[in-house]
Write a protein that holds these residues in place. Structure first.
Motif, PDB file in Angstrom:
ATOM      1  N   ILE A  46      35.661  -8.429  11.637  1.00  0.00           N
ATOM      2  CA  ILE A  46      34.713  -7.560  10.940  1.00  0.00           C
ATOM      3  C   ILE A  46      35.533  -6.540  10.166  1.00  0.00           C
ATOM      4  CG2 ILE A  46      32.858  -5.841  11.190  1.00  0.00           C
ATOM      5  CD1 ILE A  46      31.905  -8.533  12.122  1.00  0.00           C
ATOM      6  N   VAL A  47      35.169  -6.314   8.896  1.00  0.00           N
ATOM      7  CA  VAL A  47      35.821  -5.292   8.093  1.00  0.00           C
ATOM      8  C   VAL A  47      34.843  -4.132   7.952  1.00  0.00           C
ATOM      9  CG1 VAL A  47      36.897  -4.736   5.882  1.00  0.00           C
ATOM     10  CG2 VAL A  47      37.204  -7.019   6.880  1.00  0.00           C
ATOM     11  N   ALA A  48      35.257  -2.942   8.391  1.00  0.00           N
ATOM     12  CA  ALA A  48      34.392  -1.761   8.318  1.00  0.00           C
ATOM     13  C   ALA A  48      34.108  -1.435   6.858  1.00  0.00           C
ATOM     14  CB  ALA A  48      35.051  -0.578   9.015  1.00  0.00           C
ATOM     15  N   GLY A  49      32.904  -0.973   6.603  1.00  0.00           N
ATOM     16  CA  GLY A  49      32.502  -0.609   5.251  1.00  0.00           C
ATOM     17  C   GLY A  49      31.016  -0.350   5.199  1.00  0.00           C
ATOM     18  N   PRO A  50      30.401  -0.486   4.021  1.00  0.00           N
ATOM     19  CA  PRO A  50      28.981  -0.158   3.876  1.00  0.00           C
ATOM     20  C   PRO A  50      28.063  -0.975   4.795  1.00  0.00           C
ATOM     21  CG  PRO A  50      29.990  -0.569   1.727  1.00  0.00           C
ATOM     22  CD  PRO A  50      31.015  -0.889   2.765  1.00  0.00           C
ATOM     23  N   ASP A  51      28.410  -2.237   5.042  1.00  0.00           N
ATOM     24  CA  ASP A  51      27.566  -3.086   5.883  1.00  0.00           C
ATOM     25  C   ASP A  51      27.982  -3.091   7.353  1.00  0.00           C
ATOM     26  OD1 ASP A  51      26.058  -3.862   3.671  1.00  0.00           O
ATOM     27  OD2 ASP A  51      27.425  -5.531   3.218  1.00  0.00           O
ATOM     28  N   HIS A  52      29.138  -2.525   7.642  1.00  0.00           N
ATOM     29  CA  HIS A  52      29.675  -2.492   9.009  1.00  0.00           C
ATOM     30  C   HIS A  52      30.251  -1.103   9.246  1.00  0.00           C
ATOM     31  CE1 HIS A  52      29.139  -6.821   9.212  1.00  0.00           C
ATOM     32  NE2 HIS A  52      29.726  -6.901   8.037  1.00  0.00           N
ATOM     33  N   ARG A  53      29.366  -0.179   9.541  1.00  0.00           N
ATOM     34  CA  ARG A  53      29.740   1.232   9.626  1.00  0.00           C
ATOM     35  C   ARG A  53      30.338   1.572  10.990  1.00  0.00           C
ATOM     36  NH1 ARG A  53      27.740   3.378   5.080  1.00  0.00           N
ATOM     37  NH2 ARG A  53      27.984   5.540   5.671  1.00  0.00           N
ATOM     38  N   LEU A  54      31.227   2.550  10.978  1.00  0.00           N
ATOM     39  CA  LEU A  54      31.773   3.122  12.210  1.00  0.00           C
ATOM     40  C   LEU A  54      30.931   4.330  12.588  1.00  0.00           C
ATOM     41  CD1 LEU A  54      35.543   2.912  11.317  1.00  0.00           C
ATOM     42  CD2 LEU A  54      34.440   1.729  13.209  1.00  0.00           C
ATOM     43  N   ARG A  55      30.704   4.494  13.882  1.00  0.00           N
ATOM     44  CA  ARG A  55      29.875   5.597  14.392  1.00  0.00           C
ATOM     45  C   ARG A  55      30.572   6.222  15.587  1.00  0.00           C
ATOM     46  NH1 ARG A  55      25.794   5.777  18.397  1.00  0.00           N
ATOM     47  NH2 ARG A  55      26.056   3.571  18.886  1.00  0.00           N
ATOM     48  N   ALA A  56      30.698   7.554  15.558  1.00  0.00           N
ATOM     49  CA  ALA A  56      31.315   8.290  16.672  1.00  0.00           C
ATOM     50  C   ALA A  56      30.219   8.942  17.506  1.00  0.00           C
ATOM     51  CB  ALA A  56      32.277   9.345  16.145  1.00  0.00           C
ATOM     52  N   THR A  57      30.296   8.752  18.832  1.00  0.00           N
ATOM     53  CA  THR A  57      29.355   9.393  19.754  1.00  0.00           C
ATOM     54  C   THR A  57      30.150  10.059  20.862  1.00  0.00           C
ATOM     55  OG1 THR A  57      29.104   7.479  21.203  1.00  0.00           O
ATOM     56  CG2 THR A  57      27.619   7.608  19.311  1.00  0.00           C
ATOM     57  N   GLY A  58      29.453  10.593  21.831  1.00  0.00           N
ATOM     58  CA  GLY A  58      30.114  11.274  22.941  1.00  0.00           C
ATOM     59  C   GLY A  58      30.350  12.721  22.576  1.00  0.00           C
ATOM     60  N   ASN A  59      31.519  13.219  22.921  1.00  0.00           N
ATOM     61  CA  ASN A  59      31.870  14.594  22.558  1.00  0.00           C
ATOM     62  C   ASN A  59      33.312  14.593  22.050  1.00  0.00           C
ATOM     63  OD1 ASN A  59      33.749  15.161  24.841  1.00  0.00           O
ATOM     64  ND2 ASN A  59      31.883  14.904  26.064  1.00  0.00           N
ATOM     65  N   PRO A  60      33.764  15.687  21.430  1.00  0.00           N
ATOM     66  CA  PRO A  60      35.112  15.694  20.848  1.00  0.00           C
ATOM     67  C   PRO A  60      36.231  15.389  21.854  1.00  0.00           C
ATOM     68  CG  PRO A  60      33.852  17.528  19.990  1.00  0.00           C
ATOM     69  CD  PRO A  60      33.021  16.901  21.083  1.00  0.00           C
ATOM     70  N   GLU A  61      36.045  15.742  23.131  1.00  0.00           N
ATOM     71  CA  GLU A  61      37.079  15.474  24.133  1.00  0.00           C
ATOM     72  C   GLU A  61      37.084  14.006  24.571  1.00  0.00           C
ATOM     73  OE1 GLU A  61      34.916  18.271  24.637  1.00  0.00           O
ATOM     74  OE2 GLU A  61      36.413  19.425  23.532  1.00  0.00           O
ATOM     75  N   VAL A  62      35.907  13.393  24.602  1.00  0.00           N
ATOM     76  CA  VAL A  62      35.788  11.999  25.036  1.00  0.00           C
ATOM     77  C   VAL A  62      34.872  11.261  24.051  1.00  0.00           C
ATOM     78  CG1 VAL A  62      35.250  10.460  26.965  1.00  0.00           C
ATOM     79  CG2 VAL A  62      35.997  12.792  27.433  1.00  0.00           C
ATOM     80  N   PRO A  63      35.395  10.949  22.854  1.00  0.00           N
ATOM     81  CA  PRO A  63      34.547  10.238  21.903  1.00  0.00           C
ATOM     82  C   PRO A  63      34.469   8.743  22.212  1.00  0.00           C
ATOM     83  CG  PRO A  63      36.689  10.627  20.939  1.00  0.00           C
ATOM     84  CD  PRO A  63      36.695  11.290  22.297  1.00  0.00           C
ATOM     85  N   ALA A  64      33.430   8.137  21.733  1.00  0.00           N
ATOM     86  CA  ALA A  64      33.277   6.679  21.777  1.00  0.00           C
ATOM     87  C   ALA A  64      33.003   6.248  20.344  1.00  0.00           C
ATOM     88  CB  ALA A  64      32.130   6.277  22.687  1.00  0.00           C
ATOM     89  N   ILE A  65      33.714   5.241  19.884  1.00  0.00           N
ATOM     90  CA  ILE A  65      33.564   4.769  18.515  1.00  0.00           C
ATOM     91  C   ILE A  65      32.935   3.378  18.547  1.00  0.00           C
ATOM     92  CG2 ILE A  65      34.731   4.300  16.317  1.00  0.00           C
ATOM     93  CD1 ILE A  65      35.052   7.215  17.244  1.00  0.00           C
ATOM     94  N   TYR A  66      31.925   3.189  17.724  1.00  0.00           N
ATOM     95  CA  TYR A  66      31.207   1.922  17.627  1.00  0.00           C
ATOM     96  C   TYR A  66      31.287   1.400  16.192  1.00  0.00           C
ATOM     97  CZ  TYR A  66      29.251   3.079  22.159  1.00  0.00           C
ATOM     98  OH  TYR A  66      29.105   3.386  23.484  1.00  0.00           O
TER      99      TYR A  66
END
Length: 181
Positions: free
Chosen positions: A118-138
């Motif tokens: 998968i190549v990240a971009g307009p159709d495959h977005r990255l999303r950060a959740t959690g908190n700044p100390e323990v983020p989770a990236i999707y």
């Protein structure tokens, strides 16, 4: 036809990655609207392991096949969809795990635990959740499904961000994605 594993992501150019993504043929589940609904007895654990009726599915080819039929609805429920039936699937965190990342010519390419690129971009977005100390990236995969970046992939993308000039943001295909929620 036997499955041919992809070459090592780090050895692939962006053009080779794009060609591999384009060559992937997926079933047209978006056009299927089955009336029958049932429980599949399947669960995808937070570590990406697929289970059926409590037992792990060890055959990666089966997991790859099932993963092409997976979608998530607006309520967050995951389904295996066929023309005749949609079957619910319990997903503990994300349906996929991103297990590797490579930066190539302004794009970030990811390999999933299903050996899909998968190549990240307009159709495959990255999303950060959690908190700044323990983020989770999707990473958006398809049909509402996401891949969570595993620890080593999170470190790869964090190091990429730190090596750049955008702070804790990364850019892929012209889109800037924050890595801190």
């Amino acid at each position: 036809m036997p499955y041919e594993p992809l070459p090592d992501l780090s050895a692939m150019s962006l053009a080779q990655i794009a060609a591999a993504v384009k060559a992937r043929r997926l079933p047209p589940i978006e056009s299927w609207h089955p009336e029958e609904t049932m429980d599949s007895g399947m669960r995808i654990a937070a570590d990406g392991t697929w289970f059926h009726n409590g037992s792990p599915i060890y055959r990666l080819a089966m997991v790859r096949a099932f993963s092409t039929l997976l979608m998530r609805d607006d309520d967050g429920q995951h389904w295996l969809v066929t023309p005749q039936c949609r079957q619910s699937v319990e997903v503990e965190d994300a349906a996929f795990i991103a297990v590797e990342m490579q930066a190539r010519h302004g794009a970030l390419a990811f390999r999933l635990n299903t050996d899909e690129l998968i190549v990240a971009g307009p159709d495959h977005r990255l999303r950060a959740t959690g908190n700044p100390e323990v983020p989770a990236i999707y990473l958006g995969v398809r049909h509402g499904c996401e891949a969570r970046l595993n620890r080593s992939t999170w470190l790869q993308i964090a190091n990429h961000a730190l090596a750049g000039s955008n702070g804790m943001n990364v850019v892929s295909r012209g889109i800037s994605f924050p890595l801190v929620p």
